[in-house]
Motif scaffolding. Structure first.
Motif, PDB file in Angstrom:
ATOM      1  N   THR A   1     140.175  47.035 111.034  1.00  0.00           N
ATOM      2  CA  THR A   1     140.036  48.103 111.789  1.00  0.00           C
ATOM      3  C   THR A   1     138.618  49.057 111.474  1.00  0.00           C
ATOM      4  O   THR A   1     138.314  49.614 112.496  1.00  0.00           O
ATOM      5  CB  THR A   1     141.116  49.016 111.698  1.00  0.00           C
ATOM      6  OG1 THR A   1     141.388  49.288 110.232  1.00  0.00           O
ATOM      7  CG2 THR A   1     142.455  48.402 112.342  1.00  0.00           C
ATOM      8  N   TRP A   2     138.182  48.937 110.338  1.00  0.00           N
ATOM      9  CA  TRP A   2     136.844  49.402 109.878  1.00  0.00           C
ATOM     10  C   TRP A   2     136.122  48.651 109.284  1.00  0.00           C
ATOM     11  O   TRP A   2     136.530  47.508 108.439  1.00  0.00           O
ATOM     12  CB  TRP A   2     137.387  50.647 108.937  1.00  0.00           C
ATOM     13  CG  TRP A   2     137.828  52.100 109.323  1.00  0.00           C
ATOM     14  CD1 TRP A   2     139.321  52.271 110.086  1.00  0.00           C
ATOM     15  CD2 TRP A   2     137.040  53.190 110.276  1.00  0.00           C
ATOM     16  NE1 TRP A   2     139.359  53.324 110.556  1.00  0.00           N
ATOM     17  CE2 TRP A   2     138.141  54.006 110.977  1.00  0.00           C
ATOM     18  CE3 TRP A   2     135.830  53.248 110.495  1.00  0.00           C
ATOM     19  CZ2 TRP A   2     137.599  54.956 111.493  1.00  0.00           C
ATOM     20  CZ3 TRP A   2     135.322  54.508 110.883  1.00  0.00           C
ATOM     21  CH2 TRP A   2     136.288  55.419 111.477  1.00  0.00           C
ATOM     22  N   VAL A   3     134.737  48.756 109.166  1.00  0.00           N
ATOM     23  CA  VAL A   3     133.725  47.969 108.365  1.00  0.00           C
ATOM     24  C   VAL A   3     132.879  49.013 107.666  1.00  0.00           C
ATOM     25  O   VAL A   3     132.738  49.812 108.356  1.00  0.00           O
ATOM     26  CB  VAL A   3     133.075  47.186 109.360  1.00  0.00           C
ATOM     27  CG1 VAL A   3     132.304  47.715 110.441  1.00  0.00           C
ATOM     28  CG2 VAL A   3     131.910  46.105 108.442  1.00  0.00           C
ATOM     29  N   ILE A   4     132.432  48.760 106.526  1.00  0.00           N
ATOM     30  CA  ILE A   4     131.483  49.587 105.805  1.00  0.00           C
ATOM     31  C   ILE A   4     130.519  49.100 104.969  1.00  0.00           C
ATOM     32  O   ILE A   4     130.769  48.134 104.374  1.00  0.00           O
ATOM     33  CB  ILE A   4     132.128  50.671 105.088  1.00  0.00           C
ATOM     34  CG1 ILE A   4     130.952  51.599 104.464  1.00  0.00           C
ATOM     35  CG2 ILE A   4     132.951  50.017 103.759  1.00  0.00           C
ATOM     36  CD1 ILE A   4     131.789  53.013 103.785  1.00  0.00           C
ATOM     37  N   ASN A   5     129.142  49.208 105.348  1.00  0.00           N
ATOM     38  CA  ASN A   5     128.170  48.494 104.574  1.00  0.00           C
ATOM     39  C   ASN A   5     128.097  49.040 103.116  1.00  0.00           C
ATOM     40  O   ASN A   5     128.681  50.073 102.884  1.00  0.00           O
ATOM     41  CB  ASN A   5     126.858  48.470 105.203  1.00  0.00           C
ATOM     42  CG  ASN A   5     126.152  50.112 105.330  1.00  0.00           C
ATOM     43  OD1 ASN A   5     126.993  50.717 105.776  1.00  0.00           O
ATOM     44  ND2 ASN A   5     125.165  50.060 104.945  1.00  0.00           N
TER      45      ASN A   5
ATOM     46  N   GLU B   1     127.609  53.500 105.495  1.00  0.00           N
ATOM     47  CA  GLU B   1     128.238  54.215 106.979  1.00  0.00           C
ATOM     48  C   GLU B   1     129.392  53.213 107.513  1.00  0.00           C
ATOM     49  O   GLU B   1     129.441  51.886 107.581  1.00  0.00           O
ATOM     50  CB  GLU B   1     126.938  54.028 107.785  1.00  0.00           C
ATOM     51  CG  GLU B   1     125.636  54.747 107.603  1.00  0.00           C
ATOM     52  CD  GLU B   1     124.702  54.434 108.552  1.00  0.00           C
ATOM     53  OE1 GLU B   1     124.918  53.972 109.878  1.00  0.00           O
ATOM     54  OE2 GLU B   1     123.474  54.811 108.353  1.00  0.00           O
ATOM     55  N   PRO B   2     130.528  54.142 107.397  1.00  0.00           N
ATOM     56  CA  PRO B   2     131.688  53.535 107.985  1.00  0.00           C
ATOM     57  C   PRO B   2     131.409  53.458 109.721  1.00  0.00           C
ATOM     58  O   PRO B   2     130.785  54.117 110.123  1.00  0.00           O
ATOM     59  CB  PRO B   2     132.600  54.414 107.501  1.00  0.00           C
ATOM     60  CG  PRO B   2     132.077  55.779 107.558  1.00  0.00           C
ATOM     61  CD  PRO B   2     130.615  55.549 107.086  1.00  0.00           C
TER      62      PRO B   2
ATOM     63  N   GLU C   1     138.514  60.020 109.708  1.00  0.00           N
ATOM     64  CA  GLU C   1     139.004  58.653 109.558  1.00  0.00           C
ATOM     65  C   GLU C   1     137.816  57.926 108.713  1.00  0.00           C
ATOM     66  O   GLU C   1     138.120  57.264 107.666  1.00  0.00           O
ATOM     67  CB  GLU C   1     139.095  57.852 110.844  1.00  0.00           C
ATOM     68  CG  GLU C   1     140.418  58.282 111.319  1.00  0.00           C
ATOM     69  CD  GLU C   1     140.607  57.469 112.706  1.00  0.00           C
ATOM     70  OE1 GLU C   1     141.587  56.891 112.812  1.00  0.00           O
ATOM     71  OE2 GLU C   1     139.764  57.444 113.370  1.00  0.00           O
ATOM     72  N   GLY C   2     136.494  58.149 109.068  1.00  0.00           N
ATOM     73  CA  GLY C   2     135.556  57.671 108.516  1.00  0.00           C
ATOM     74  C   GLY C   2     135.281  58.146 107.146  1.00  0.00           C
ATOM     75  O   GLY C   2     134.923  57.353 106.007  1.00  0.00           O
ATOM     76  N   ALA C   3     135.682  59.386 106.559  1.00  0.00           N
ATOM     77  CA  ALA C   3     135.571  59.993 105.394  1.00  0.00           C
ATOM     78  C   ALA C   3     136.600  59.173 104.539  1.00  0.00           C
ATOM     79  O   ALA C   3     136.598  58.706 103.387  1.00  0.00           O
ATOM     80  CB  ALA C   3     135.786  61.358 105.298  1.00  0.00           C
ATOM     81  N   ALA C   4     137.875  58.850 105.167  1.00  0.00           N
ATOM     82  CA  ALA C   4     138.961  58.082 104.214  1.00  0.00           C
ATOM     83  C   ALA C   4     138.275  56.644 103.962  1.00  0.00           C
ATOM     84  O   ALA C   4     138.635  56.231 102.940  1.00  0.00           O
ATOM     85  CB  ALA C   4     140.142  57.927 105.179  1.00  0.00           C
TER      86      ALA C   4
ATOM     87  N   MET D   1     124.050  49.422 110.533  1.00  0.00           N
ATOM     88  CA  MET D   1     125.347  49.695 110.814  1.00  0.00           C
ATOM     89  C   MET D   1     125.473  50.542 111.783  1.00  0.00           C
ATOM     90  O   MET D   1     124.730  51.671 112.034  1.00  0.00           O
ATOM     91  CB  MET D   1     126.033  50.264 109.605  1.00  0.00           C
ATOM     92  CG  MET D   1     127.464  50.601 109.689  1.00  0.00           C
ATOM     93  SD  MET D   1     128.656  49.388 109.817  1.00  0.00           S
ATOM     94  CE  MET D   1     128.186  48.161 108.404  1.00  0.00           C
ATOM     95  N   ASN D   2     126.280  50.154 112.783  1.00  0.00           N
ATOM     96  CA  ASN D   2     126.301  50.922 113.947  1.00  0.00           C
ATOM     97  C   ASN D   2     127.178  52.168 113.672  1.00  0.00           C
ATOM     98  O   ASN D   2     128.033  52.217 113.116  1.00  0.00           O
ATOM     99  CB  ASN D   2     127.322  50.165 115.060  1.00  0.00           C
ATOM    100  CG  ASN D   2     127.051  50.918 116.272  1.00  0.00           C
ATOM    101  OD1 ASN D   2     126.935  51.923 116.413  1.00  0.00           O
ATOM    102  ND2 ASN D   2     127.617  50.173 117.406  1.00  0.00           N
TER     103      ASN D   2
END
Length: 147
Positions: free
Chosen positions: A101-105, A83-84, A38-41, A1-2
């Motif tokens: 808008t977001w992707v998370i593995n 990782e978001p 944002e990533g934490a959310a 994940m990037n």
């Protein structure tokens, strides 16, 4: 994940946490420092989504009108958010029309001694903002472990 995040937002989150720590406030989470607010959310929403999907008749936050395969509650056992990242077409061109808008593995953390080979939820695609994220798509993948 990037792990690409907006550097300004991430730096601002770290500065806010450091400033808060300096005056004795410890409300900043490790996720906020690592991924920004944002990533934490996104990680928090993914954790809640996984928990809700593990419950029969649970109500995970699926976007209105989204056609997602939730599988069955056992499919979500032993999963945790990874990782978001902000969504880019490189991360799933087939989902571009859904406007994520977001992707998370998702990571599998089973301690089972037996071999496992099954399809599991692998990536969640979110849309919305920090305050109101919902899943617009779920990508499934093959989990194979040897015991």
């Amino acid at each position: 994940m990037n792990r690409k995040l907006h550097r300004g937002a991430h730096a601002a989150a770290i500065a806010a946490c450091v400033g808060a720590l300096a005056i004795g406030v410890t409300a900043c989470s490790t996720d906020t420092v690592t991924w920004g607010a944002e990533g934490a959310a996104v990680r928090s929403s993914a954790t809640q989504f996984i928990s809700d999907a593990q419950i029969a008749n649970g109500a995970p936050a699926v976007c209105s009108g989204a056609d997602v395969d939730l599988g069955t509650p056992p499919d979500w056992a032993d999963l945790a958010p990874g990782e978001p990242a902000k969504y880019t077409a490189e991360q799933g061109k087939q989902y571009e029309a859904l406007s994520p808008t977001w992707v998370i593995n998702l990571s599998h953390y089973s301690t089972a001694a037996e071999s496992i080979s099954k399809d599991v939820p692998a990536i969640l695609y979110f849309t919305g903002s920090e305050e109101s994220l919902c899943v617009v798509a779920i990508e499934w993948g093959q989990l194979a472990t040897s015991g």
